[in-house]
Design an enzyme around this catalytic site. Structure first.
Site, PDB file in Angstrom:
ATOM      1  N   SER A 213      11.981 -10.076   2.595  1.00 18.74           N
ATOM      2  CA  SER A 213      12.193  -9.536   3.874  1.00 18.74           C
ATOM      3  C   SER A 213      13.475  -8.872   4.127  1.00 18.74           C
ATOM      4  O   SER A 213      13.921  -8.281   5.166  1.00 18.74           O
ATOM      5  CB  SER A 213      12.116 -10.645   4.873  1.00 18.74           C
ATOM      6  OG  SER A 213      13.034 -11.601   4.859  1.00 18.74           O
TER       7      SER A 213
ATOM      8  N   GLU B  94      11.538  -9.137 -10.902  1.00 19.08           N
ATOM      9  CA  GLU B  94      12.720  -9.243 -10.288  1.00 19.08           C
ATOM     10  C   GLU B  94      13.743  -9.478 -11.497  1.00 19.08           C
ATOM     11  O   GLU B  94      14.888  -8.605 -11.418  1.00 19.08           O
ATOM     12  CB  GLU B  94      12.849 -10.230  -9.196  1.00 19.08           C
ATOM     13  CG  GLU B  94      12.205  -9.697  -7.852  1.00 19.08           C
ATOM     14  CD  GLU B  94      12.309 -10.723  -6.841  1.00 19.08           C
ATOM     15  OE1 GLU B  94      12.804 -11.898  -7.143  1.00 19.08           O
ATOM     16  OE2 GLU B  94      11.959 -10.549  -5.655  1.00 19.08           O
TER      17      GLU B  94
HETATM   18  O1  DER Z   1      11.369 -13.999  -4.369  1.00 18.55           O
HETATM   19  C1  DER Z   1      12.596 -13.835  -4.206  1.00 18.55           C
HETATM   20  O2  DER Z   1      13.499 -13.913  -5.013  1.00 18.55           O
HETATM   21  C2  DER Z   1      12.909 -12.741  -3.254  1.00 18.55           C
HETATM   22  O3  DER Z   1      14.192 -11.990  -3.352  1.00 18.55           O
HETATM   23  C3  DER Z   1      13.131 -13.547  -1.941  1.00 18.55           C
HETATM   24  O4  DER Z   1      12.811 -14.903  -2.003  1.00 18.55           O
HETATM   25  C4  DER Z   1      14.177 -13.269  -0.976  1.00 18.55           C
HETATM   26  O5  DER Z   1      13.746 -13.495   0.156  1.00 18.55           O
HETATM   27  P1  DER Z   1      14.191 -13.040   1.858  1.00 18.55           P
HETATM   28  O6  DER Z   1      14.835 -11.731   1.339  1.00 18.55           O
HETATM   29  O7  DER Z   1      13.130 -12.635   2.492  1.00 18.55           O
HETATM   30  O8  DER Z   1      14.990 -14.027   2.395  1.00 18.55           O
END
Ligand code: DER
Length: 214
Positions: free
Chosen positions: A32, A108
């Protein structure tokens, strides 16, 4: 809200300082916070983005790139990335981080490794002294469905994560299934172990050694 403003400030600052005009291949993470990164990149203008290509870390990331009118690329075409920007669930003082709250961490990590520069964009809640301080769900581990029961048993009986669990879906019966068709296990480790995140990996390696020594 204060949290959303914090995410936006972190994202805009990251883009302003690290998405340089000459960068053409840009990795876009999940979660997000990343939408604020894309928002800021779009605001750099059509001319700045004309020759750029954006590499996604999964379905959500791909949809964000496409809906923002940016050019979509694939890591097959662009195995080397100028900069990847991504979120995180927690970051300690050594820049170790927990990722995978959104179950997107396999791709990622590929784009993080492929990037010359990797930028984590995280609001103030993510900054901790030791991993596991706020993010209590545990270390997300992506597993192939064929192996999940074995990995879960290893975590319970050998890797000292007795509360490791298979991540179950909310709006779907059964487990969460990742963009790669895999499952996710959330493995909490005690705070002492999380103070040295690499001990978790070394234990895994020693487990591998133990299993191959049998
Ligand atoms: O899955 C992940 O590693 C994402 O980057 C995520 O967990 C980061 O979440 P957020 O930006 O919604 O806090």
């Amino acid at each position: 809200s204060v949290i959303e403003k914090s995410k936006q400030l972190a994202a805009w600052t990251a883009v302003d300082e690290h998405v340089l005009p000459e960068y053409r291949v840009i990795g876009i993470g999940s979660g997000s916070t990343v939408p604020y990164v894309v928002e800021r990149i779009v605001s750099q203008g059509a001319e700045a983005n004309r020759d750029r290509v954006f590499i996604p870390t999964g379905f959500q990331s791909k949809e964000l790139i496409v809906s923002s009118g940016l050019s979509l690329g694939d890591v097959d075409q662009y195995p080397t990335i100028d900069v990847t920007l991504d979120g995180a669930d927690e970051v300690d003082t050594q820049l170790n981080c927990i990722k995978g709250g959104g179950a997107c961490h396999l791709r990622e990590k590929v784009l993080a490794e492929a990037a010359t520069t990797f930028i984590l964009v995280a609001d103030y809640r993510k900054n901790v002294e030791y991993l596991g301080t706020n993010f209590k769900a545990g270390v997300p581990i992506e597993v192939v469905p064929f192996a999940y029961a074995k990995v879960l048993q290893n975590l319970h009986q050998v890797l000292k994560s007795p509360n490791a669990t298979l991540r179950m879906a909310v709006a779907k019966a059964g487990p969460v299934v990742t963009d790669n068709g895999n499952f996710v296990i959330d493995a909490p480790f005690d705070i002492e172990r999380m103070k040295e995140p690499y001990t978790v990996i070394s234990i895994s390696l020693s487990l591998h050694q133990a299993l191959t020594d049998q």
